[in-house]
Scaffold this motif. Structure first.
Motif, PDB file in Angstrom:
ATOM      1  N   VAL A  44      42.474  20.049 -13.655  1.00 19.32           N
ATOM      2  CA  VAL A  44      41.376  19.578 -12.811  1.00 19.32           C
ATOM      3  C   VAL A  44      41.458  20.168 -11.407  1.00 19.32           C
ATOM      4  O   VAL A  44      40.438  20.549 -10.819  1.00 19.32           O
ATOM      5  CB  VAL A  44      41.377  18.037 -12.753  1.00 19.32           C
TER       6      VAL A  44
ATOM      7  N   TRP B  16      39.615  23.572 -10.348  1.00 19.60           N
ATOM      8  CA  TRP B  16      38.186  23.799 -10.137  1.00 19.60           C
ATOM      9  C   TRP B  16      37.451  22.659  -9.430  1.00 19.60           C
ATOM     10  O   TRP B  16      36.352  22.865  -8.914  1.00 19.60           O
ATOM     11  CB  TRP B  16      37.485  24.059 -11.482  1.00 19.60           C
ATOM     12  N   LEU B  17      38.020  21.463  -9.382  1.00 12.66           N
ATOM     13  CA  LEU B  17      37.304  20.343  -8.764  1.00 12.66           C
ATOM     14  C   LEU B  17      37.596  20.289  -7.269  1.00 12.66           C
ATOM     15  O   LEU B  17      38.731  20.059  -6.851  1.00 12.66           O
ATOM     16  CB  LEU B  17      37.691  19.022  -9.426  1.00 12.66           C
TER      17      LEU B  17
ATOM     18  N   VAL C  71      38.009  15.196 -16.441  1.00 18.06           N
ATOM     19  CA  VAL C  71      37.407  16.502 -16.728  1.00 18.06           C
ATOM     20  C   VAL C  71      35.901  16.373 -16.897  1.00 18.06           C
ATOM     21  O   VAL C  71      35.122  17.118 -16.289  1.00 18.06           O
ATOM     22  CB  VAL C  71      38.038  17.117 -17.994  1.00 18.06           C
ATOM     23  N   VAL C  72      35.477  15.413 -17.708  1.00 17.72           N
ATOM     24  CA  VAL C  72      34.045  15.256 -18.003  1.00 17.72           C
ATOM     25  C   VAL C  72      33.270  14.826 -16.762  1.00 17.72           C
ATOM     26  O   VAL C  72      32.283  15.464 -16.364  1.00 17.72           O
ATOM     27  CB  VAL C  72      33.842  14.241 -19.148  1.00 17.72           C
TER      28      VAL C  72
ATOM     29  N   ARG D  84      33.288  17.371 -13.804  1.00 23.58           N
ATOM     30  CA  ARG D  84      32.304  18.453 -13.925  1.00 23.58           C
ATOM     31  C   ARG D  84      30.912  17.982 -13.521  1.00 23.58           C
ATOM     32  O   ARG D  84      30.157  18.712 -12.872  1.00 23.58           O
ATOM     33  CB  ARG D  84      32.296  18.976 -15.359  1.00 23.58           C
ATOM     34  N   GLU D  85      30.572  16.762 -13.917  1.00 27.46           N
ATOM     35  CA  GLU D  85      29.266  16.222 -13.533  1.00 27.46           C
ATOM     36  C   GLU D  85      29.158  16.096 -12.018  1.00 27.46           C
ATOM     37  O   GLU D  85      28.120  16.429 -11.427  1.00 27.46           O
ATOM     38  CB  GLU D  85      29.062  14.856 -14.192  1.00 27.46           C
TER      39      GLU D  85
ATOM     40  N   LEU E 217      30.816  17.830  -9.806  1.00 26.91           N
ATOM     41  CA  LEU E 217      30.786  19.164  -9.215  1.00 26.91           C
ATOM     42  C   LEU E 217      29.401  19.789  -9.346  1.00 26.91           C
ATOM     43  O   LEU E 217      28.894  20.402  -8.392  1.00 26.91           O
ATOM     44  CB  LEU E 217      31.831  20.052  -9.889  1.00 26.91           C
ATOM     45  N   ILE E 218      28.776  19.627 -10.515  1.00 27.38           N
ATOM     46  CA  ILE E 218      27.426  20.170 -10.713  1.00 27.38           C
ATOM     47  C   ILE E 218      26.447  19.526  -9.737  1.00 27.38           C
ATOM     48  O   ILE E 218      25.635  20.208  -9.101  1.00 27.38           O
ATOM     49  CB  ILE E 218      26.973  19.946 -12.171  1.00 27.38           C
TER      50      ILE E 218
END
Length: 336
Positions: free
Chosen positions: A191, A194-195, A282-283, A286-287, A289-290
């Protein structure tokens, strides 16, 4: 904030009372390193009984009967043993106790330098001594509140600790990410790659995420005491260097935490105790971050559009555009 030191000291004692591996503790700690006198007395008694080779149950009974302190009962010592951290966390608890003891010790170091500055006749030496004393005073002012322990405070944290942490069944999306990393720190390496912590909308969440992710990334032990202690140390260091994280501009991407914000230890403990499915970080990460990237793109697009609508300076009302320069024409020479 002395509750963290209290819990760290009791964690160290719990390991010894449970009969766990102790070299990492006894080789680095003395009774004077403990901030609470009851803890110091228990540690001294345990050190005195090292050669007796007593089983844990008998050891706790002997310590309680030897000290004859109203706060030290066999039941309380048993509770410490049952709540003892594992070997790896105990090492970190030991470092916390040492760090706090050093902070308390250095609180008195500035006075001798000030006294020396008052008696010296060398102006250069006086300035140097005053700078050292000022630096020590600044360090004490920032770090001592966390390391200090009220000697009158009860050592029974079992009831009070549970009462101050309200466990709820639902967490916000940002809290879900942090809770998953606290409970499953082996995901931190993935994580953290990228987060971005900028996705978190409060200073507390951002800081807890950064420290939890970096601690898990390094494979170091994690629990509420360790993370809350590191969060507080990070704030103190930033304050010492003039970077007051709690007073930063909300325009930086997250809200400024107010005085009524949940205490770090209570916040981390709540996340640590709330059931979260592995992989949530992770799930949901990503939300988040988007959504953050989309917000940034929208903000950038809005700024660019606003700039494009600005009328060029030469065309603004009341400003004359520059006169065009007529092309030059070669004039034939007139012969006389």
């Amino acid at each position: 904030m002395s509750e963290l030191i209290m819990r760290a000291e009791q964690g160290v004692l719990g390991v010894m009372l449970a009969g766990g591996d102790q070299p990492s503790i006894r080789d680095h700690l003395t009774s004077s390193d403990f901030g609470h006198p009851v803890h110091a007395a228990v540690y001294s008694a345990l050190r005195d009984l090292e050669g007796a080779d007593l089983p844990p149950e008998r050891l706790r009974a002997v310590v309680a009967s030897t000290l004859e302190l109203p706060e030290v009962s066999e039941q309380w010592l048993t509770e410490l043993a049952e709540r003892a951290p594992d070997h790896y966390r105990a090492q970190t608890y030991t470092r916390i106790v040492i760090d706090a003891a050093f902070t308390r010790e250095t609180a008195d170091w500035a006075a001798p330098y000030r006294d020396a500055a008052a008696t010296t006749t060398d102006p250069v030496g006086r300035e140097h001594l005053l700078r050292v004393s000022d630096a020590l005073d600044a360090q004490t002012e920032v770090f001592l509140p966390t390391a200090a322990i009220d000697h009158e405070r009860t050592v029974d944290l079992t009831t009070s600790g549970r009462a101050t942490v309200e466990i709820t069944s639902e967490l916000g999306r940002e809290d879900l990410v942090i809770a998953d990393l606290l409970q499953h720190p082996d995901q931190a390496r993935e994580v953290a790659a990228w987060l971005d912590s900028a996705v978190f909308t409060s200073e507390q969440r951002r800081l807890v995420f950064e420290i939890t992710a970096s601690t898990g990334y390094d494979g170091d032990p994690i629990d509420a005491v360790i993370i809350a202690w590191q969060v507080d140390r990070e704030r103190q260091t930033a304050h010492l260097w003039g970077e007051r994280t709690q007073e930063r501009d909300p325009g930086a991407g997250w809200a400024v935490d107010g005085p009524d914000v949940e205490a770090d230890f209570a916040y981390v403990t709540r996340l640590e105790r709330t059931t979260v499915t592995r992989g949530t970080a992770v799930v949901v990460g990503r939300e988040l971050l988007i959504a953050h990237v989309q917000t940034e793109i929208h903000a950038s697009t809005t700024t660019i559009s606003a700039q494009a609508r600005v009328v060029p300076t030469a065309q603004q009302v009341g400003v004359e555009p520059p006169m065009p320069i007529a092309p030059t024409v070669d004039q034939p020479q007139i012969e006389r």
